[in-house]
Design a protein around this motif. Structure first.
Motif, PDB file in Angstrom:
ATOM      1  N   VAL A   1     -55.407 -22.835 -27.405  1.00  0.00           N
ATOM      2  CA  VAL A   1     -54.250 -21.952 -27.545  1.00  0.00           C
ATOM      3  C   VAL A   1     -54.600 -20.567 -27.017  1.00  0.00           C
ATOM      4  CG1 VAL A   1     -52.715 -20.830 -29.188  1.00  0.00           C
ATOM      5  CG2 VAL A   1     -53.242 -23.265 -29.440  1.00  0.00           C
ATOM      6  N   ALA A   2     -55.774 -20.065 -27.355  1.00  0.00           N
ATOM      7  CA  ALA A   2     -56.200 -18.749 -26.873  1.00  0.00           C
ATOM      8  C   ALA A   2     -56.322 -18.751 -25.355  1.00  0.00           C
ATOM      9  CB  ALA A   2     -57.520 -18.360 -27.516  1.00  0.00           C
ATOM     10  N   LEU A   3     -56.847 -19.816 -24.794  1.00  0.00           N
ATOM     11  CA  LEU A   3     -56.978 -19.923 -23.353  1.00  0.00           C
ATOM     12  C   LEU A   3     -55.604 -19.953 -22.693  1.00  0.00           C
ATOM     13  CD1 LEU A   3     -59.347 -20.069 -21.434  1.00  0.00           C
ATOM     14  CD2 LEU A   3     -59.143 -22.546 -21.462  1.00  0.00           C
ATOM     15  N   ALA A   4     -54.659 -20.647 -23.305  1.00  0.00           N
ATOM     16  CA  ALA A   4     -53.292 -20.694 -22.777  1.00  0.00           C
ATOM     17  C   ALA A   4     -52.686 -19.296 -22.747  1.00  0.00           C
ATOM     18  CB  ALA A   4     -52.433 -21.637 -23.614  1.00  0.00           C
ATOM     19  N   GLU A   5     -52.933 -18.506 -23.792  1.00  0.00           N
ATOM     20  CA  GLU A   5     -52.409 -17.133 -23.833  1.00  0.00           C
ATOM     21  C   GLU A   5     -53.011 -16.297 -22.713  1.00  0.00           C
ATOM     22  OE1 GLU A   5     -52.888 -15.486 -27.754  1.00  0.00           O
ATOM     23  OE2 GLU A   5     -51.821 -17.159 -28.671  1.00  0.00           O
ATOM     24  N   ASP A   6     -54.293 -16.496 -22.424  1.00  0.00           N
ATOM     25  CA  ASP A   6     -54.944 -15.774 -21.321  1.00  0.00           C
ATOM     26  C   ASP A   6     -54.302 -16.144 -19.988  1.00  0.00           C
ATOM     27  OD1 ASP A   6     -56.673 -14.588 -23.121  1.00  0.00           O
ATOM     28  OD2 ASP A   6     -58.348 -15.934 -22.662  1.00  0.00           O
ATOM     29  N   HIS A   7     -54.003 -17.430 -19.804  1.00  0.00           N
ATOM     30  CA  HIS A   7     -53.375 -17.872 -18.562  1.00  0.00           C
ATOM     31  C   HIS A   7     -51.970 -17.296 -18.424  1.00  0.00           C
ATOM     32  CE1 HIS A   7     -56.376 -20.425 -16.776  1.00  0.00           C
ATOM     33  NE2 HIS A   7     -56.559 -21.070 -17.915  1.00  0.00           N
ATOM     34  N   VAL A   8     -51.236 -17.208 -19.521  1.00  0.00           N
ATOM     35  CA  VAL A   8     -49.897 -16.620 -19.465  1.00  0.00           C
ATOM     36  C   VAL A   8     -50.001 -15.152 -19.056  1.00  0.00           C
ATOM     37  CG1 VAL A   8     -47.861 -15.970 -20.815  1.00  0.00           C
ATOM     38  CG2 VAL A   8     -48.845 -18.243 -21.084  1.00  0.00           C
ATOM     39  N   ALA A   9     -50.964 -14.445 -19.614  1.00  0.00           N
ATOM     40  CA  ALA A   9     -51.149 -13.033 -19.254  1.00  0.00           C
ATOM     41  C   ALA A   9     -51.475 -12.889 -17.764  1.00  0.00           C
ATOM     42  CB  ALA A   9     -52.255 -12.415 -20.100  1.00  0.00           C
ATOM     43  N   GLU A  10     -52.316 -13.759 -17.236  1.00  0.00           N
ATOM     44  CA  GLU A  10     -52.639 -13.724 -15.808  1.00  0.00           C
ATOM     45  C   GLU A  10     -51.422 -14.072 -14.961  1.00  0.00           C
ATOM     46  OE1 GLU A  10     -55.333 -12.850 -13.867  1.00  0.00           O
ATOM     47  OE2 GLU A  10     -56.046 -11.966 -15.728  1.00  0.00           O
ATOM     48  N   ALA A  11     -50.645 -15.047 -15.411  1.00  0.00           N
ATOM     49  CA  ALA A  11     -49.425 -15.420 -14.686  1.00  0.00           C
ATOM     50  C   ALA A  11     -48.457 -14.240 -14.642  1.00  0.00           C
ATOM     51  CB  ALA A  11     -48.762 -16.635 -15.348  1.00  0.00           C
ATOM     52  N   ILE A  12     -48.344 -13.518 -15.744  1.00  0.00           N
ATOM     53  CA  ILE A  12     -47.473 -12.336 -15.784  1.00  0.00           C
ATOM     54  C   ILE A  12     -47.965 -11.281 -14.793  1.00  0.00           C
ATOM     55  CG2 ILE A  12     -46.811 -10.360 -17.226  1.00  0.00           C
ATOM     56  CD1 ILE A  12     -46.623 -12.372 -19.581  1.00  0.00           C
ATOM     57  N   SER A  13     -49.250 -11.033 -14.781  1.00  0.00           N
ATOM     58  CA  SER A  13     -49.825 -10.037 -13.886  1.00  0.00           C
ATOM     59  C   SER A  13     -49.538 -10.377 -12.415  1.00  0.00           C
ATOM     60  CB  SER A  13     -51.334  -9.936 -14.125  1.00  0.00           C
ATOM     61  OG  SER A  13     -51.922  -9.049 -13.217  1.00  0.00           O
ATOM     62  N   HIS A  14     -49.768 -11.613 -12.031  1.00  0.00           N
ATOM     63  CA  HIS A  14     -49.524 -12.022 -10.646  1.00  0.00           C
ATOM     64  C   HIS A  14     -48.037 -12.019 -10.311  1.00  0.00           C
ATOM     65  CE1 HIS A  14     -53.495 -12.945  -9.095  1.00  0.00           C
ATOM     66  NE2 HIS A  14     -53.797 -13.514 -10.257  1.00  0.00           N
ATOM     67  N   THR A  15     -47.211 -12.366 -11.281  1.00  0.00           N
ATOM     68  CA  THR A  15     -45.761 -12.360 -11.050  1.00  0.00           C
ATOM     69  C   THR A  15     -45.273 -10.938 -10.810  1.00  0.00           C
ATOM     70  OG1 THR A  15     -45.493 -14.345 -12.410  1.00  0.00           O
ATOM     71  CG2 THR A  15     -43.519 -13.052 -11.983  1.00  0.00           C
ATOM     72  N   LYS A  16     -45.801  -9.979 -11.557  1.00  0.00           N
ATOM     73  CA  LYS A  16     -45.428  -8.573 -11.346  1.00  0.00           C
ATOM     74  C   LYS A  16     -45.841  -8.114  -9.946  1.00  0.00           C
ATOM     75  CE  LYS A  16     -45.418  -7.043 -16.156  1.00  0.00           C
ATOM     76  NZ  LYS A  16     -46.107  -6.197 -17.172  1.00  0.00           N
TER      77      LYS A  16
ATOM     78  N   THR B   1     -48.300 -15.494  -1.972  1.00  0.00           N
ATOM     79  CA  THR B   1     -49.695 -15.559  -2.422  1.00  0.00           C
ATOM     80  C   THR B   1     -49.803 -15.295  -3.924  1.00  0.00           C
ATOM     81  OG1 THR B   1     -50.472 -14.847  -0.252  1.00  0.00           O
ATOM     82  CG2 THR B   1     -52.007 -14.605  -2.088  1.00  0.00           C
ATOM     83  N   HIS B   2     -49.135 -14.245  -4.388  1.00  0.00           N
ATOM     84  CA  HIS B   2     -49.198 -13.919  -5.814  1.00  0.00           C
ATOM     85  C   HIS B   2     -48.420 -14.929  -6.659  1.00  0.00           C
ATOM     86  CE1 HIS B   2     -51.515 -10.254  -5.852  1.00  0.00           C
ATOM     87  NE2 HIS B   2     -50.863  -9.850  -4.770  1.00  0.00           N
ATOM     88  N   ALA B   3     -47.300 -15.403  -6.157  1.00  0.00           N
ATOM     89  CA  ALA B   3     -46.518 -16.395  -6.896  1.00  0.00           C
ATOM     90  C   ALA B   3     -47.309 -17.695  -7.044  1.00  0.00           C
ATOM     91  CB  ALA B   3     -45.183 -16.645  -6.206  1.00  0.00           C
ATOM     92  N   GLU B   4     -48.061 -18.068  -6.020  1.00  0.00           N
ATOM     93  CA  GLU B   4     -48.889 -19.276  -6.111  1.00  0.00           C
ATOM     94  C   GLU B   4     -49.991 -19.098  -7.152  1.00  0.00           C
ATOM     95  OE1 GLU B   4     -48.348 -21.166  -1.644  1.00  0.00           O
ATOM     96  OE2 GLU B   4     -49.986 -19.740  -1.983  1.00  0.00           O
ATOM     97  N   SER B   5     -50.588 -17.920  -7.198  1.00  0.00           N
ATOM     98  CA  SER B   5     -51.611 -17.657  -8.220  1.00  0.00           C
ATOM     99  C   SER B   5     -50.988 -17.684  -9.610  1.00  0.00           C
ATOM    100  CB  SER B   5     -52.274 -16.295  -7.974  1.00  0.00           C
ATOM    101  OG  SER B   5     -53.012 -16.316  -6.788  1.00  0.00           O
TER     102      SER B   5
END
Length: 116
Positions: free
Chosen positions: A22-37, A53-57
């Motif tokens: 669950v903690a790892l999933a939260e980290d991935h969501v945070a990274e997805a948000i960063s790349h989406t921005k 490039t960022h959307a793929e990440s």
């Protein structure tokens, strides 16, 4: 070992297995948000290729988050990221940015839900 001790040991074992995922999933969501921005910022500047490039990440991180802990908002965010990538590959920065913005809304909702 009596039933209470067995139940306690089983519960702790399950918690120890699930909590890191669950903690790892939260980290991935945070990274997805960063790349989406970042994708949105480049899309607003008309840089469809960099947006892709960022959307793929971001999509990679969103999919990894789904493996850790399913969340409907992450799924919807991933769907919009895929649409953003498709539009960006057509050099449609405006359409891609719109999808990336919608993805961001869902990913941020997923992050807020995870904090509760």
């Amino acid at each position: 070992m009596n039933r209470r001790n067995f139940a306690l040991a089983l519960g702790l074992g399950v918690a120890a297995f699930v909590a890191p995922r669950v903690a790892l999933a939260e980290d991935h969501v945070a990274e997805a948000i960063s790349h989406t921005k970042e994708a949105i910022n480049h899309g607003k500047q008309g840089h469809a290729d960099v947006l892709v490039t960022h959307a793929e990440s971001a999509l990679t991180h969103a999919e990894a988050a789904q493996k850790g802990a399913y969340n409907l908002h992450v799924e919807q965010g991933a769907s919009h990221l895929k649409a953003a990538i498709a539009e960006g590959k057509k050099a449609n920065a405006q359409g891609a940015t719109a999808h990336a913005s919608e993805a961001l809304t869902h990913l941020e909702a997923a992050k807020a839900k995870a904090k509760k």
